[in-house]
Scaffold this motif. Structure first.
Motif, mmCIF file in Angstrom:
data_model
loop_
_atom_site.group_PDB
_atom_site.id
_atom_site.type_symbol
_atom_site.label_atom_id
_atom_site.label_comp_id
_atom_site.label_asym_id
_atom_site.label_seq_id
_atom_site.Cartn_x
_atom_site.Cartn_y
_atom_site.Cartn_z
ATOM 1 N N PHE A 50 0.855 -1.191 0.000
ATOM 2 C CA PHE A 50 0.000 0.000 0.000
ATOM 3 C C PHE A 50 0.885 1.232 0.000
ATOM 4 O O PHE A 50 1.715 1.408 0.896
ATOM 5 C CB PHE A 50 -0.902 0.018 1.237
ATOM 6 N N ALA A 51 0.697 2.105 -1.007
ATOM 7 C CA ALA A 51 1.467 3.339 -1.106
ATOM 8 C C ALA A 51 0.738 4.468 -0.388
ATOM 9 O O ALA A 51 -0.450 4.370 -0.070
ATOM 10 C CB ALA A 51 1.678 3.713 -2.568
ATOM 11 N N ALA A 52 1.442 5.562 -0.133
ATOM 12 C CA ALA A 52 0.802 6.766 0.405
ATOM 13 C C ALA A 52 -0.299 7.207 -0.546
ATOM 14 O O ALA A 52 -0.118 7.185 -1.769
ATOM 15 C CB ALA A 52 1.838 7.873 0.572
ATOM 16 N N GLY A 53 -1.454 7.572 0.005
ATOM 17 C CA GLY A 53 -2.572 7.998 -0.816
ATOM 18 C C GLY A 53 -3.479 6.877 -1.266
ATOM 19 O O GLY A 53 -4.489 7.118 -1.925
ATOM 20 N N ALA A 75 3.673 -7.899 3.512
ATOM 21 C CA ALA A 75 2.819 -6.726 3.358
ATOM 22 C C ALA A 75 3.641 -5.500 3.693
ATOM 23 O O ALA A 75 4.168 -5.382 4.806
ATOM 24 C CB ALA A 75 1.606 -6.818 4.267
ATOM 25 N N SER A 76 3.784 -4.604 2.728
ATOM 26 C CA SER A 76 4.529 -3.365 2.909
ATOM 27 C C SER A 76 3.550 -2.201 2.872
ATOM 28 O O SER A 76 2.871 -1.981 1.865
ATOM 29 C CB SER A 76 5.583 -3.215 1.802
ATOM 30 N N ILE A 77 3.468 -1.450 3.981
ATOM 31 C CA ILE A 77 2.499 -0.359 4.093
ATOM 32 C C ILE A 77 3.268 0.941 4.317
ATOM 33 O O ILE A 77 3.938 1.100 5.338
ATOM 34 C CB ILE A 77 1.528 -0.609 5.266
ATOM 35 N N THR A 78 3.184 1.834 3.348
ATOM 36 C CA THR A 78 3.909 3.107 3.468
ATOM 37 C C THR A 78 2.938 4.281 3.520
ATOM 38 O O THR A 78 3.195 5.340 2.966
ATOM 39 C CB THR A 78 4.907 3.281 2.302
ATOM 40 N N GLY A 79 1.814 4.076 4.198
ATOM 41 C CA GLY A 79 0.810 5.120 4.335
ATOM 42 C C GLY A 79 -0.524 4.641 3.820
ATOM 43 O O GLY A 79 -0.787 3.450 3.715
ATOM 44 N N GLY A 108 5.617 -1.340 8.238
ATOM 45 C CA GLY A 108 5.003 -0.038 8.002
ATOM 46 C C GLY A 108 3.608 0.044 8.589
ATOM 47 O O GLY A 108 3.084 -0.908 9.178
ATOM 48 N N THR A 109 2.981 1.225 8.421
ATOM 49 C CA THR A 109 1.644 1.468 8.967
ATOM 50 C C THR A 109 0.834 2.332 8.006
ATOM 51 O O THR A 109 1.387 3.043 7.162
ATOM 52 C CB THR A 109 1.713 2.204 10.324
ATOM 53 N N PHE A 110 -0.481 2.268 8.159
ATOM 54 C CA PHE A 110 -1.370 3.184 7.461
ATOM 55 C C PHE A 110 -1.337 4.537 8.172
ATOM 56 O O PHE A 110 -1.109 4.621 9.380
ATOM 57 C CB PHE A 110 -2.797 2.642 7.450
ATOM 58 N N TYR A 126 -0.683 -3.388 15.032
ATOM 59 C CA TYR A 126 0.179 -4.147 14.120
ATOM 60 C C TYR A 126 1.046 -5.109 14.919
ATOM 61 O O TYR A 126 1.553 -4.763 15.985
ATOM 62 C CB TYR A 126 1.095 -3.197 13.339
ATOM 63 N N ASP A 127 1.212 -6.330 14.391
ATOM 64 C CA ASP A 127 2.261 -7.199 14.912
ATOM 65 C C ASP A 127 3.051 -7.732 13.722
ATOM 66 O O ASP A 127 2.922 -7.212 12.613
ATOM 67 C CB ASP A 127 1.713 -8.299 15.829
ATOM 68 N N SER A 128 3.842 -8.736 13.928
ATOM 69 C CA SER A 128 4.777 -9.160 12.883
ATOM 70 C C SER A 128 4.081 -9.679 11.628
ATOM 71 O O SER A 128 4.637 -9.588 10.524
ATOM 72 C CB SER A 128 5.722 -10.240 13.425
ATOM 73 N N GLN A 129 2.845 -10.208 11.763
ATOM 74 C CA GLN A 129 2.183 -10.798 10.606
ATOM 75 C C GLN A 129 0.734 -10.352 10.401
ATOM 76 O O GLN A 129 0.099 -10.802 9.452
ATOM 77 C CB GLN A 129 2.217 -12.332 10.694
#
Length: 201
Positions: A50-53, A75-79, A108-110, A126-129
């Motif tokens: 998930f990208a920013a925006g 899962a990579s969350i950058t916003g 990452g986080t939302f 959030y945790d590891s998975q």
């Protein structure tokens, strides 16, 4: 997407929904992922990003069910935003939902999380998975503490004097009363319409 495709899906705008399986998902700015055709699970046999925006639209219900993404990769969350769309129902004061699992790990986080309910506030853990959504009773009151001329704490949903009086009475009924339970799981507009019906307006 209710079947299966082995390739990665890159969203540059638009929306991906359904309960099928994709090879991987990259959600760009302005794009939305909304698993299921109502509440459902989108399976990802790879990585999700998930990208920013970007937006992750999650439907939930009072029985503790929710949309979910299940990824075998990371899962990579950058916003981005988690947008909670709650179905009608009698919600508990606090309910937890697992909305994303990734066997390869979550990083990452939302940025934000929003909800359509007036009296339940969403939060993310959030945790590891996994990413877990919690819907918890907030300090918004049904009506102002003194019946129409201001609230001493939180925000009052009832804007008029008549609504304020009936809202106070409804809130005092407490959990387990069908009137209270219906109002607690309402949007602000639904609650105001309910106050009008209860007061005879």
């Amino acid at each position: 997407m209710n079947g299966s495709i082995t390739s990665n899906v890159t969203l540059d705008g638009g929306m991906l929904g359904g309960s099928g399986t994709v090879g991987g998902v990259s959600v760009g700015s302005g794009a939305t992922v909304a698993p299921g055709n109502s509440i459902g699970t989108l399976t990802v046999s790879g990585n999700v990003a998930f990208a920013a925006g970007s937006t992750y639209q999650v439907e939930v219900n009072a029985a503790g069910q929710s949309d979910r993404i299940v990824a075998s990769g990371s899962a990579s969350i950058t916003g981005g935003t988690v947008q909670v769309l709650a179905e009608n129902g009698n919600y508990a004061a606090s309910t937890n939902y697992t909305i994303l699992t990734a066997s390869g790990g979550v990083t990452g986080t939302f940025n934000t999380v929003t909800s359509n309910l007036a009296f339940l506030t969403p939060s993310l853990a959030y945790d590891s998975q996994t990413v877990t959504l919690s819907m918890t009773r907030n300090d918004n009151s049904f009506g102002p503490d003194n019946g129409g001329s201001g609230s001493s704490s939180g925000t009052s949903i009832a804007p008029t004097r008549n609504q304020g009086f009936i809202a106070i009475a409804a809130e005092r009924l407490g959990v387990g009363n069908p009137i209270y339970d219906t109002l607690i799981s309402a949007t602000a507009a639904e609650a105001r319409a309910g106050f009008d019906l209860l007061s005879g307006e």
